[in-house]
Design an enzyme around this catalytic site. Sequence first.
Site, PDB file in Angstrom:
ATOM      1  N   ALA A  27       7.141  -3.382   9.040  1.00  0.00           N
ATOM      2  CA  ALA A  27       6.884  -2.111   9.751  1.00  0.00           C
ATOM      3  C   ALA A  27       7.484  -0.935   8.996  1.00  0.00           C
ATOM      4  O   ALA A  27       8.296  -0.187   9.510  1.00  0.00           O
ATOM      5  CB  ALA A  27       7.463  -2.166  11.172  1.00  0.00           C
ATOM      6  N   GLY A  72       1.872  -5.665   7.207  1.00  0.00           N
ATOM      7  CA  GLY A  72       1.089  -6.486   8.131  1.00  0.00           C
ATOM      8  C   GLY A  72      -0.405  -6.373   7.867  1.00  0.00           C
ATOM      9  O   GLY A  72      -1.130  -7.375   7.903  1.00  0.00           O
ATOM     10  N   SER A  73      -0.878  -5.169   7.571  1.00  0.00           N
ATOM     11  CA  SER A  73      -2.307  -4.975   7.308  1.00  0.00           C
ATOM     12  C   SER A  73      -2.710  -5.646   6.007  1.00  0.00           C
ATOM     13  O   SER A  73      -3.780  -6.261   5.912  1.00  0.00           O
ATOM     14  CB  SER A  73      -2.628  -3.480   7.208  1.00  0.00           C
ATOM     15  OG  SER A  73      -2.208  -2.810   8.358  1.00  0.00           O
ATOM     16  N   ASP A 119      -5.490   0.423   8.985  1.00  0.00           N
ATOM     17  CA  ASP A 119      -5.227   0.256   7.548  1.00  0.00           C
ATOM     18  C   ASP A 119      -5.946  -0.947   6.949  1.00  0.00           C
ATOM     19  O   ASP A 119      -5.856  -1.181   5.751  1.00  0.00           O
ATOM     20  CB  ASP A 119      -3.720   0.081   7.299  1.00  0.00           C
ATOM     21  CG  ASP A 119      -2.973   1.403   7.350  1.00  0.00           C
ATOM     22  OD1 ASP A 119      -3.641   2.459   7.405  1.00  0.00           O
ATOM     23  OD2 ASP A 119      -1.729   1.379   7.309  1.00  0.00           O
ATOM     24  N   GLY A 150       5.606   1.289   6.563  1.00  0.00           N
ATOM     25  CA  GLY A 150       4.769   2.335   5.967  1.00  0.00           C
ATOM     26  C   GLY A 150       4.091   1.941   4.673  1.00  0.00           C
ATOM     27  O   GLY A 150       3.416   2.763   4.044  1.00  0.00           O
ATOM     28  N   ILE A 151       4.250   0.673   4.244  1.00  0.00           N
ATOM     29  CA  ILE A 151       3.584   0.239   3.013  1.00  0.00           C
ATOM     30  C   ILE A 151       2.581  -0.889   3.304  1.00  0.00           C
ATOM     31  O   ILE A 151       2.278  -1.708   2.448  1.00  0.00           O
ATOM     32  CB  ILE A 151       4.587  -0.155   1.903  1.00  0.00           C
ATOM     33  CG1 ILE A 151       5.703  -1.059   2.432  1.00  0.00           C
ATOM     34  CG2 ILE A 151       5.179   1.101   1.272  1.00  0.00           C
ATOM     35  CD1 ILE A 151       6.652  -1.552   1.333  1.00  0.00           C
ATOM     36  N   LYS A 200       0.870  -1.182   0.000  1.00  0.00           N
ATOM     37  CA  LYS A 200       0.000   0.000   0.000  1.00  0.00           C
ATOM     38  C   LYS A 200       0.900   1.221   0.000  1.00  0.00           C
ATOM     39  O   LYS A 200       1.817   1.310   0.816  1.00  0.00           O
ATOM     40  CB  LYS A 200      -0.874  -0.039   1.249  1.00  0.00           C
ATOM     41  CG  LYS A 200      -1.534   1.270   1.618  1.00  0.00           C
ATOM     42  CD  LYS A 200      -1.455   1.581   3.111  1.00  0.00           C
ATOM     43  CE  LYS A 200      -0.110   2.104   3.522  1.00  0.00           C
ATOM     44  NZ  LYS A 200      -0.049   2.737   4.854  1.00  0.00           N
ATOM     45  N   PRO A 203       9.619  -5.215   3.283  1.00  0.00           N
ATOM     46  CA  PRO A 203      10.193  -4.896   4.586  1.00  0.00           C
ATOM     47  C   PRO A 203       9.095  -4.734   5.634  1.00  0.00           C
ATOM     48  O   PRO A 203       7.976  -4.332   5.325  1.00  0.00           O
ATOM     49  CB  PRO A 203      10.951  -3.583   4.352  1.00  0.00           C
ATOM     50  CG  PRO A 203      10.542  -3.083   3.020  1.00  0.00           C
ATOM     51  CD  PRO A 203       9.937  -4.210   2.258  1.00  0.00           C
TER      52      PRO A 203
HETATM   53  O1  C5P Z   1      -4.111   0.940  13.610  1.00  0.00           O
HETATM   54  P1  C5P Z   1      -2.671   0.571  13.809  1.00  0.00           P
HETATM   55  O2  C5P Z   1      -2.480  -0.592  14.728  1.00  0.00           O
HETATM   56  O3  C5P Z   1      -1.939   0.441  12.539  1.00  0.00           O
HETATM   57  O4  C5P Z   1      -2.019   1.835  14.514  1.00  0.00           O
HETATM   58  C1  C5P Z   1      -0.815   1.788  15.235  1.00  0.00           C
HETATM   59  C2  C5P Z   1      -0.693   3.039  16.101  1.00  0.00           C
HETATM   60  O5  C5P Z   1      -0.517   4.190  15.265  1.00  0.00           O
HETATM   61  C3  C5P Z   1      -1.921   3.367  16.928  1.00  0.00           C
HETATM   62  O6  C5P Z   1      -1.879   2.716  18.176  1.00  0.00           O
HETATM   63  C4  C5P Z   1      -1.814   4.869  17.096  1.00  0.00           C
HETATM   64  O7  C5P Z   1      -0.864   5.200  18.096  1.00  0.00           O
HETATM   65  C5  C5P Z   1      -1.217   5.316  15.775  1.00  0.00           C
HETATM   66  N1  C5P Z   1      -2.236   5.736  14.808  1.00  0.00           N
HETATM   67  C6  C5P Z   1      -2.864   6.955  14.939  1.00  0.00           C
HETATM   68  N2  C5P Z   1      -3.815   7.336  14.028  1.00  0.00           N
HETATM   69  C7  C5P Z   1      -4.135   6.533  12.994  1.00  0.00           C
HETATM   70  C8  C5P Z   1      -3.510   5.278  12.817  1.00  0.00           C
HETATM   71  C9  C5P Z   1      -2.556   4.910  13.766  1.00  0.00           C
HETATM   72  O8  C5P Z   1      -2.580   7.718  15.865  1.00  0.00           O
HETATM   73  N3  C5P Z   1      -5.057   6.937  12.119  1.00  0.00           N
END
Ligand code: C5P
Length: 290
Positions: free
Chosen positions: A99, A105-106, A139, A101-102, A12, A97
Amino acid sequence: MPAKIVEHAPAKVNLALHVTGRRDDGYHLLDTLVVFTEVGDTVSVAAAEQDSFTIQGPFAGLLDDEADNLVLRARDLLRSTHGDLPPVAITLEKNLPVASGIGGGSSDAAATLRALMRLWGIELSADALAAAALRLGADLPMCLYARTLVARGIGEEIEPVEGIPPLHMMLANPGVAVPTPAIFRALASRENPPLPRLAGAKALFDWLAATRNDLQAPAIALAPEIGDVLSALSASGAALARMSGSGATCFGLFNSPADAEAAASAIAARYPAWYVTATRTIERARADAT
Ligand code: C5P
């Protein structure tokens, strides 16, 4: 029941990501244009005597904490909503890779949900599935959709975007892990203007030039290597170089596949420790039953 199902878990890429506010629970409100690429991980599922989970591929070694893997949490989510489902062998091929940003895991979790729903014959409306999957991460809804889209809210409001042509792209990651919560915490401003209106494919590059990734500056402050990647992408002729998500992966956009490949070869030779690949955006994620 098919013997084995393979689902692509595409990368992504946030072409633009504006942080527009913050909810009371601390999650940030986003306005983001998202595309998906040819390169990605692969999730295979097959009926088995007992549950198993195998991780292979170039980045397999970085995922040791199995209990917390989003793939297994996706499997268990379906079991918790649909009762006793038969054992399944799941294989994750980790090409992206971790963790970074792409959406790795999601996207893996979304591919697992798609694959297991086909294997187990589960029917759920797209809305019900996205709402359930949101529990696994912000995500997840966009990765389930896996087509060009704008996402708002914390990622649960999805608006499909039509008419964006395939984009030729390089992805580059300097091999530093950046924790998403720390990047959000380091934001200087949480109330930024939303994305401007997207007026179609023709004006895409002008539109991109007028947008940002608001997480890029805090990410560079925490991991200065990201600045090096962006400089290398710009110097290699990218029409646009920007970070995706909360980093550290950055993308460069190029006018042709040949330009993207030549630039990727040059950067890979110069920075052998980086993850570098040329790719293109896709219309939708592939699914192949075998
Ligand atoms: O949803 P995800 O597990 O990917 O998010 C990881 C962390 O990133 C969240 O616990 C939060 O601290 C931060 N986050 C956020 N706002 C978002 C997505 C993630 O603050 N829209």
